[in-house]
Design an enzyme around this catalytic site. Sequence first.
Site, PDB file in Angstrom:
ATOM      1  CB  CYS A  98      -0.998  -0.046   1.157  1.00 38.26           C
ATOM      2  SG  CYS A  98      -1.704   2.057   1.533  1.00 38.26           S
ATOM      3  CD  GLU A  99       0.086   5.342  -3.805  1.00 38.80           C
ATOM      4  OE1 GLU A  99      -0.639   6.748  -3.600  1.00 38.80           O
ATOM      5  OE2 GLU A  99       0.275   5.216  -4.735  1.00 38.80           O
ATOM      6  CG  HIS A 100      -2.498   5.133   0.969  1.00 34.42           C
ATOM      7  ND1 HIS A 100      -3.883   4.833   0.837  1.00 34.42           N
ATOM      8  CD2 HIS A 100      -2.063   6.490   0.028  1.00 34.42           C
ATOM      9  CE1 HIS A 100      -3.977   5.492  -0.460  1.00 34.42           C
ATOM     10  NE2 HIS A 100      -3.137   6.606  -0.325  1.00 34.42           N
ATOM     11  CG  HIS A 101      -0.984   3.632   6.040  1.00 35.92           C
ATOM     12  ND1 HIS A 101      -1.894   3.537   5.362  1.00 35.92           N
ATOM     13  CD2 HIS A 101      -0.702   4.331   6.876  1.00 35.92           C
ATOM     14  CE1 HIS A 101      -2.544   4.144   5.738  1.00 35.92           C
ATOM     15  NE2 HIS A 101      -2.025   5.133   6.530  1.00 35.92           N
ATOM     16  CD  GLN A 137      -8.129  -4.651  -4.188  1.00 32.44           C
ATOM     17  OE1 GLN A 137      -7.691  -4.651  -2.874  1.00 32.44           O
ATOM     18  NE2 GLN A 137      -8.987  -5.260  -4.731  1.00 32.44           N
ATOM     19  CG  HIS A 193      -5.937  -3.349   1.500  1.00 30.68           C
ATOM     20  ND1 HIS A 193      -5.698  -2.565   0.680  1.00 30.68           N
ATOM     21  CD2 HIS A 193      -6.949  -4.285   1.091  1.00 30.68           C
ATOM     22  CE1 HIS A 193      -5.669  -2.330  -0.274  1.00 30.68           C
ATOM     23  NE2 HIS A 193      -6.806  -3.683  -0.095  1.00 30.68           N
ATOM     24  CB  CYS A 251      -3.253   0.043   6.192  1.00 34.69           C
ATOM     25  SG  CYS A 251      -4.092  -0.352   4.151  1.00 34.69           S
TER      26      CYS A 251
END
Length: 227
Positions: free
Chosen positions: A117-120, A158, A186, A188
Site C-alpha cells: 500500500c503506497e499510503h503506509h 488496489q 489490506h 493497513c
Amino acid sequence: MEYLNGSEKNSVVTQYLDMCVNTKHNDSHKEKNSDRETAEAGKLSHIEKAYTTVLSELGEDVNREGLLRTPLRAAKAMQFLTKGYKETTQDILNDAIFDENHEEMVIVKDIELFSLCEHHLVPFFGKAHIAYLPNKKVVGLSKLARIVEIYSRRLQVQERLTKQIASAISEALEPAGVAVVIEAVHMCMVMRGVQKMNASTVTSVMLGAFHDDPKTRKEFLSLALRK
C-alpha cells in the site's frame, strides 16, 4: 614469403574489421553493465542508510547484534518488493502473442498477488481473476500472471492496480473485451487503524464487451467468483 591475392586480402581485412567492431561492442556492453551495477549498488546503499536512520529514530540500537544487518536486508527486500518498476509488459510479452482463430472467453482465476500500500508501506494481498475475449490473438496464459506480478510489485492502491492490469492486457492484445477482479486483504486495515480482521476489498474493471454486455459480464463473474 606467402602473398595474398586481392580477394584474399579483402577477406582478411573484412575479418579484421569485424573483429574490431565486435571487440568494441563487447567492451561497450561490459562498460554499460558495469555502470548499471555501480548505480544499483549506490541505490542499495542509500536505502540501507535510510533504514538505519528509521531504526535509530524509533529508539533502537542499530549496533546490537540482531540489527547489524537488518538495514541491508530490509533494503534488499524493498527492492525485490518493488521490482515491477524495472519491468514492462513489452519485455514479457515478446514472442508470447499468437494468431489464433478463437473468440470465446478466456479466464485465468485465483492469481495470487502481493503488493505494498503506497499510503503506509504495509502489504495487501489476495487474488486476481482475469478474462479476455480474443480478437484473433491469444497470449500465453502464464503471461497474464506475469502482468499481475509487474504491476503488483510497485507501491499501489488496489483500484489503480486493477485498472493497470486491465489496460495492459487491452493494449497488448486489442481484444473484444477485458475483465479484471481483485479480492484483497489490506494490512493497513488489519494491523492498524480500524483493525478489522475479516475485512476484504473487491475491485473490478470491465472493458469492451464486459462493460457493454451484461450477459458477458455476468458469465465472467459467475465463473471467476465461483468457489
